[in-house]
Design an enzyme around this catalytic site. Structure first.
Site, mmCIF file in Angstrom:
data_model
loop_
_atom_site.group_PDB
_atom_site.id
_atom_site.type_symbol
_atom_site.label_atom_id
_atom_site.label_comp_id
_atom_site.label_asym_id
_atom_site.label_seq_id
_atom_site.Cartn_x
_atom_site.Cartn_y
_atom_site.Cartn_z
ATOM 1 N N ASP A 123 0.832 -1.202 0.000
ATOM 2 C CA ASP A 123 0.000 0.000 0.000
ATOM 3 C C ASP A 123 0.870 1.256 0.000
ATOM 4 O O ASP A 123 1.820 1.365 0.774
ATOM 5 C CB ASP A 123 -0.863 -0.045 1.273
ATOM 6 C CG ASP A 123 -1.943 1.013 1.289
ATOM 7 O OD1 ASP A 123 -2.865 0.922 0.467
ATOM 8 O OD2 ASP A 123 -1.872 1.935 2.134
ATOM 9 N N GLU B 50 14.558 -15.183 0.469
ATOM 10 C CA GLU B 50 14.950 -16.218 1.437
ATOM 11 C C GLU B 50 13.963 -17.381 1.397
ATOM 12 O O GLU B 50 14.257 -18.468 1.891
ATOM 13 C CB GLU B 50 14.896 -15.667 2.877
ATOM 14 C CG GLU B 50 16.046 -14.785 3.283
ATOM 15 C CD GLU B 50 15.735 -14.076 4.602
ATOM 16 O OE1 GLU B 50 14.823 -14.519 5.351
ATOM 17 O OE2 GLU B 50 16.386 -13.058 4.869
HETATM 18 C C1 GLC Z 1 -4.271 2.959 -0.724
HETATM 19 C C2 GLC Z 1 -5.494 2.112 -0.575
HETATM 20 C C3 GLC Z 1 -6.626 2.976 -0.147
HETATM 21 C C4 GLC Z 1 -6.273 3.601 1.184
HETATM 22 C C5 GLC Z 1 -4.946 4.343 1.102
HETATM 23 C C6 GLC Z 1 -4.428 4.648 2.463
HETATM 24 O O1 GLC Z 1 -4.399 3.877 -1.737
HETATM 25 O O2 GLC Z 1 -5.752 1.422 -1.765
HETATM 26 O O3 GLC Z 1 -7.827 2.265 -0.044
HETATM 27 O O4 GLC Z 1 -7.266 4.495 1.578
HETATM 28 O O5 GLC Z 1 -3.953 3.578 0.477
HETATM 29 O O6 GLC Z 1 -3.973 3.483 3.086
#
Ligand code: GLC
Length: 514
Positions: free
Chosen positions: A201, A250
């Site tokens: 993310d 790993e």
């Molecule tokens: C990413 C995720 C989204 C979230 C953001 C903050 O873009 O896909 O859903 O709100 O990160 O974590």
């Protein structure tokens, strides 16, 4: 070279909206486990699970309080283990969502940092700063949150902390060795449990420019604009992924990292995919392309050209939990189906967001009281709340929640969704579900659809795309009128009924053996 992920079709499950096993109106891990045979039959290779970690759900789980625990609303660690084991028994891989840019304000480290006050060691794991102006009343800099408003929140002792997203999502300080060590350990935790990889993310956000410089007042936050931002896509971020790659390697079995990285260009995205970094990145440049032959061809060439030098597969994405569903973006089911066949004909890996195989539209008329998205999301060229693409999946039956569970659904499903359910579409050759199933079956069986990192464009009338990959040809008519084109072979599959083989229907994609 080999690598299951190079051509994989990866299905995104949004756990709260997939299948509810306990009747609380929220999807859960046991629901996912029970539907793995559906995903197997659909024909995907891997499943990416959006976050299921312990979380106050300020941003639907992208605010993680404990990276090694499951939120009770989704189940237990035992349930997660069962999902991974059963998926593996079906030869499906599982990719878990890792959220390293920020945690929840209920994460132990942040709570401790707040308790212990300015100057204490835990504060250094986040970005705490004194404010500006008289009495420190002003935020430390002018950065705006992606969700709107200042990217800083003041705590009672007077310091401010940085959050690129909601105030409940404090950003980690990735310069801090404890943060780096902790995340390598979290990677190992999930790899030990059998995860085949991570969707990372906000992968482009971890490192901030030294000194956290002001953005400049007049600059707009357009994440896909070709601007350089002091909190995104900093060169220092690549060192982190090099160290993660060592951890992934790993482990046996080709474990992968997939970057969610919004960068100014496909070339910048490719940097995350150098041989000693990650394996894939979502192709947001393609996601943001309209249903228009010329634009699509440009985006396809640009994507392939950018990935080729680093030897990474391109990915193709039409929808996810953050953007308006592509059926609605493109304006019709015909276009959505045509776009899907085009995507699945391209070299590399493709992502399918739950429900797109049913042709689900965005739900645009959700009442405000039921919406849960914290705030406006200013990414990917859109400005809006994201609940409309997160409405629970209709599985069967005539009445809501259409087999999603036995106790309603956290967001209401439209009445028309009875006709879009998995049960309603199964066995109907004209349905979108059967189109996806057929496409994935052909993709699996057809050697030309596997390997390769390029397409051979064929001459085509305006508004039409035509390309060859070995003995396979794909044509896509992006115009709203039928177009004459001599049949390039025998039709294998068509997104709209082919009345005459040399008349491409409006807004259609056809696969040919030729
Ligand atoms: C990413 C995720 C989204 C979230 C953001 C903050 O873009 O896909 O859903 O709100 O990160 O974590």
């Amino acid at each position: 070279q080999p690598g299951w992920w190079r051509e994989a079709v990866i299905y995104q499950v949004y756990p709260r909206s997939f299948a509810d096993s306990n009747g609380d109106g929220m999807g859960d891990l046991e629901g996912i486990r029970s539907r793995l045979p559906y995903l197997k039959e659909l024909g995907v290779d891997a499943v990416w699970l959006s976050p299921f970690y312990a979380s106050p759900q300020a941003d639907a789980g992208y605010d993680v309080a404990d990276y090694r625990a499951i939120d009770p609303m989704f189940g237990t660690l035992h349930d997660a283990d069962a999902v991974i084991r059963e998926a593996h028994a079906l030869d499906l891989r599982i990719i878990v969502d890792l959220v390293p840019n920020h945690c929840s304000d209920q994460h132990e480290w942040f709570k401790q940092a707040l308790r212990e006050g300015p100057g204490t060691p835990l504060r250094e794991r986040f970005h705490f700063r004194p404010g500006r102006g008289a009495g420190g009343e002003e935020p430390p800099n002018d950065w705006e949150s992606i969700f709107g408003g200042p990217a800083w929140t003041r705590v009672p002792d007077g310091e401010w902390y940085l959050h690129l997203f909601a105030p409940e999502q404090p950003d980690f300080n990735w310069e801090h060795p404890a943060v780096q060590d902790e995340f390598r350990s979290i990677l190992r935790f999930w790899l030990d449990l059998g995860a085949d990889g991570f969707r990372i993310d906000v992968a482009h956000g971890l490192v901030k420019a030294p000194g956290l410089p002001d953005l400049g007042r007049d600059e707009q936050l357009k994440l896909l604009g070709n601007q350089v931002l002091p909190f995104f896509d900093q060169d220092g971020v690549h060192e982190i992924y090099r160290s993660w790659r060592l951890v992934l390697d790993e482990y046996a079995g080709d474990r992968i990292g997939v970057a969610e990285a919004w960068t100014p260009s496909a070339d910048r995205t490719a940097m995350y995919l150098r041989p000693d970094e990650l394996h894939q990145a979502f192709n947001f440049h393609y996601l943001n392309t309209d249903w228009d032959a010329e634009a699509l061809r440009g985006a396809i060439d640009d994507s392939l050209d950018s990935m080729r030098p680093v030897g990474a597969p391109t990915t193709w994405v039409l929808s996810n939990h953050d953007v308006v569903r592509h059926r609605t973006r493109f304006g019709s089911l015909e276009r959505a189906r045509a776009a899907a066949l085009l995507m699945l004909a391209l070299p590399g890996s493709a992502y399918v967001y739950q429900g797109e195989e049913l042709g689900l539209p965005e739900v645009t008329d959700l009442p405000d009281e039921v919406r849960q998205d914290p705030s406006f999301f200013k990414a990917n060229g859109q400005d809006g709340l994201r609940d409309g693409c997160r409405v629970p999946i209709p599985w069967s039956g005539e009445e809501a929640p259409y087999g999603f569970g036995t106790g309603g659904s956290w967001l209401p499903q439209p009445a028309e969704w009875a006709g879009l359910s998995v049960a309603a579409q199964t066995g109907d050759p004209a349905s979108t579900l059967e189109l996806y199933r057929a496409a994935l079956r052909i993709r699996r069986a057809h050697p030309a659809l596997g390997a390769g990192d390029g397409v051979e464009w064929l001459p085509a009338p305006e508004g039409v795309l035509a390309f060859r990959r070995g003995d396979f040809v794909c044509t896509a008519n992006t115009t709203d009128v039928p177009v004459r084109l001599p049949a390039p072979g025998t039709a294998l599959l068509s997104s709209t009924d082919l009345a005459e083989p040399d008349l491409l229907p409006a807004d259609s994609t056809v696969w040919w053996q030729g």
